[in-house]
Design a protein around this motif. Sequence first.
Motif, PDB file in Angstrom:
ATOM      1  N   VAL A  43       1.206 -43.199 -51.269  1.00 62.88           N
ATOM      2  CA  VAL A  43       0.031 -42.831 -52.058  1.00 62.88           C
ATOM      3  C   VAL A  43       0.425 -42.526 -53.497  1.00 62.88           C
ATOM      4  N   VAL A  44       1.506 -41.793 -53.672  1.00 66.45           N
ATOM      5  CA  VAL A  44       1.968 -41.455 -55.020  1.00 66.45           C
ATOM      6  C   VAL A  44       2.296 -42.714 -55.808  1.00 66.45           C
ATOM      7  N   SER A  45       2.869 -43.725 -55.137  1.00 70.20           N
ATOM      8  CA  SER A  45       3.245 -44.954 -55.834  1.00 70.20           C
ATOM      9  C   SER A  45       2.030 -45.713 -56.352  1.00 70.20           C
ATOM     10  N   CYS A  46       0.856 -45.461 -55.754  1.00 74.49           N
ATOM     11  CA  CYS A  46      -0.368 -46.133 -56.217  1.00 74.49           C
ATOM     12  C   CYS A  46      -0.923 -45.511 -57.491  1.00 74.49           C
ATOM     13  N   ASP A  47      -0.493 -44.287 -57.798  1.00 73.38           N
ATOM     14  CA  ASP A  47      -0.881 -43.624 -59.046  1.00 73.38           C
ATOM     15  C   ASP A  47      -2.398 -43.520 -59.191  1.00 73.38           C
ATOM     16  N   PHE A  48      -3.061 -43.044 -58.134  1.00 71.20           N
ATOM     17  CA  PHE A  48      -4.498 -42.820 -58.219  1.00 71.20           C
ATOM     18  C   PHE A  48      -4.786 -41.730 -59.244  1.00 71.20           C
ATOM     19  N   ARG A  49      -5.922 -41.868 -59.923  1.00 71.05           N
ATOM     20  CA  ARG A  49      -6.265 -40.927 -60.990  1.00 71.05           C
ATOM     21  C   ARG A  49      -7.628 -40.289 -60.760  1.00 71.05           C
ATOM     22  N   ARG A  50      -7.719 -39.007 -61.091  1.00 65.09           N
ATOM     23  CA  ARG A  50      -9.040 -38.365 -61.204  1.00 65.09           C
ATOM     24  C   ARG A  50      -9.510 -38.623 -62.633  1.00 65.09           C
ATOM     25  N   LEU A  51     -10.524 -39.434 -62.764  1.00 65.67           N
ATOM     26  CA  LEU A  51     -10.948 -39.867 -64.093  1.00 65.67           C
ATOM     27  C   LEU A  51     -11.740 -38.773 -64.805  1.00 65.67           C
ATOM     28  N   SER A  52     -11.461 -38.597 -66.074  1.00 69.05           N
ATOM     29  CA  SER A  52     -12.223 -37.675 -66.910  1.00 69.05           C
ATOM     30  C   SER A  52     -13.504 -38.371 -67.347  1.00 69.05           C
ATOM     31  N   PRO A  53     -14.496 -37.619 -67.852  1.00 68.46           N
ATOM     32  CA  PRO A  53     -15.703 -38.271 -68.371  1.00 68.46           C
ATOM     33  C   PRO A  53     -15.423 -39.345 -69.425  1.00 68.46           C
ATOM     34  N   PRO A  54     -14.522 -39.108 -70.395  1.00 70.72           N
ATOM     35  CA  PRO A  54     -14.235 -40.195 -71.351  1.00 70.72           C
ATOM     36  C   PRO A  54     -13.633 -41.431 -70.685  1.00 70.72           C
ATOM     37  N   ASP A  55     -12.723 -41.213 -69.724  1.00 77.86           N
ATOM     38  CA  ASP A  55     -12.123 -42.351 -69.021  1.00 77.86           C
ATOM     39  C   ASP A  55     -13.183 -43.124 -68.228  1.00 77.86           C
ATOM     40  N   THR A  56     -14.074 -42.373 -67.572  1.00 79.55           N
ATOM     41  CA  THR A  56     -15.135 -43.013 -66.799  1.00 79.55           C
ATOM     42  C   THR A  56     -16.059 -43.813 -67.712  1.00 79.55           C
ATOM     43  N   SER A  57     -16.374 -43.244 -68.871  1.00 75.52           N
ATOM     44  CA  SER A  57     -17.228 -43.944 -69.836  1.00 75.52           C
ATOM     45  C   SER A  57     -16.561 -45.225 -70.322  1.00 75.52           C
ATOM     46  N   ASP A  58     -15.246 -45.160 -70.548  1.00 80.90           N
ATOM     47  CA  ASP A  58     -14.522 -46.362 -70.975  1.00 80.90           C
ATOM     48  C   ASP A  58     -14.558 -47.426 -69.884  1.00 80.90           C
ATOM     49  N   LEU A  59     -14.354 -47.014 -68.646  1.00 85.87           N
ATOM     50  CA  LEU A  59     -14.321 -47.963 -67.534  1.00 85.87           C
ATOM     51  C   LEU A  59     -15.677 -48.622 -67.326  1.00 85.87           C
ATOM     52  N   LEU A  60     -16.751 -47.837 -67.458  1.00 85.90           N
ATOM     53  CA  LEU A  60     -18.095 -48.337 -67.173  1.00 85.90           C
ATOM     54  C   LEU A  60     -18.852 -48.774 -68.421  1.00 85.90           C
ATOM     55  N   ASN A  61     -18.162 -48.833 -69.537  1.00 86.75           N
ATOM     56  CA  ASN A  61     -18.795 -49.228 -70.799  1.00 86.75           C
ATOM     57  C   ASN A  61     -19.469 -50.594 -70.643  1.00 86.75           C
ATOM     58  N   GLY A  62     -20.771 -50.633 -70.967  1.00 88.89           N
ATOM     59  CA  GLY A  62     -21.510 -51.892 -70.908  1.00 88.89           C
ATOM     60  C   GLY A  62     -21.868 -52.350 -69.508  1.00 88.89           C
ATOM     61  N   SER A  63     -21.745 -51.472 -68.524  1.00 85.92           N
ATOM     62  CA  SER A  63     -21.966 -51.870 -67.129  1.00 85.92           C
ATOM     63  C   SER A  63     -23.354 -51.481 -66.635  1.00 85.92           C
ATOM     64  N   TRP A  64     -23.821 -52.248 -65.668  1.00 85.18           N
ATOM     65  CA  TRP A  64     -25.045 -51.924 -64.938  1.00 85.18           C
ATOM     66  C   TRP A  64     -24.642 -51.616 -63.503  1.00 85.18           C
TER      67      TRP A  64
END
Length: 348
Positions: A96-117
Amino acid sequence: MAACVVLLVPMGMAGWHLSRNKMLFFSGALFITLAVGVHLTPYFPSISDFASSFVVFDFHRHSCLSLLHEVVWEDPINSSSATSDGPWRWSSSRNVVSCDFRRLSPPDTSDLLNGSWVVVAGDSQARYVALGLLQLVLGQDSDRIPSVKSDLFKRHSDYQIVLDPIGFKLDFIWAPYVSNLTHLLHGFQRNRTYPDVLVMGSGLWHMLHFTNASDYTLHLHSLRNSVVSLLPISPELGNEGPVTGSVSVRSPHLFWIGMPTLINSLLNTEEKREKMTDAMRVAYEEALRRSKVLRQSGGPLLLLDMESLTWNCGVKCTEDGMHYDGAVYEAAVHIMLNALLIESDQTL
């Protein structure tokens, strides 16, 4: 690849009517050259990385997707041992550690979903997932959260929000039955407009009002056929020209919200306690597996395993035996977002 080259190139040369000796000489030289190249590749990192990236990435992606639900809960949920990020975290196991899962912050989430529906459709479980996503996009302390929650939780209603600064739109569609979801998909196909992310889930209402796992199976089969026909790249759909909307043609992101663990003794009506038993829940889960809606059984939708999340969080996380603490849906949203990162080969 080397074997194919050694086999096919001489066959092509044979079409030029070269002598057998010339073909054998060329084949031998080609094989030796490729063999030497394969053995020298590890000494040239850029070439090695290029050659192995396809297999390694694909293996890593699928292995990490299977580990997304390896979530650990603090006990009790409000204990001082809980981290500052909340009462849950991913397991500390090596894989699990090798997968480097992240708890996304609001700015990170906004970047990921930018322009998305994003479309979230289903019953009350889906409504809580939609709320968890909006809380993450807006930030828990946003002044908009109370009004968003009030509008989102209007009984049996749809909801839409558009965040112009990041070009993000979320639609919640009240769809308590699988047939409602199928109708929604028909609308997407008819209008040829597709969301970037589609999150669906249904079953609790059918269990309560129909209590018939076989009928649930039939509706799920119909839903699966609709999802397959929705996908622009599906073999069943074929190549019917370009689609409209911002959905990625090669990687549509589709999720299924699984049913939560039902704690019969806490259900708030006699009818629920009578019909929504453990045995019936297991029958409905088996119906979902047989329908091949989920990727785990050869289908198109990635499961958000609410049963696992709610079971591990436990009785302390629910008051009515069906709806759980917001941290459970927050975990489900982070699992979904990490799946999006993996499938789109992105990092933050």
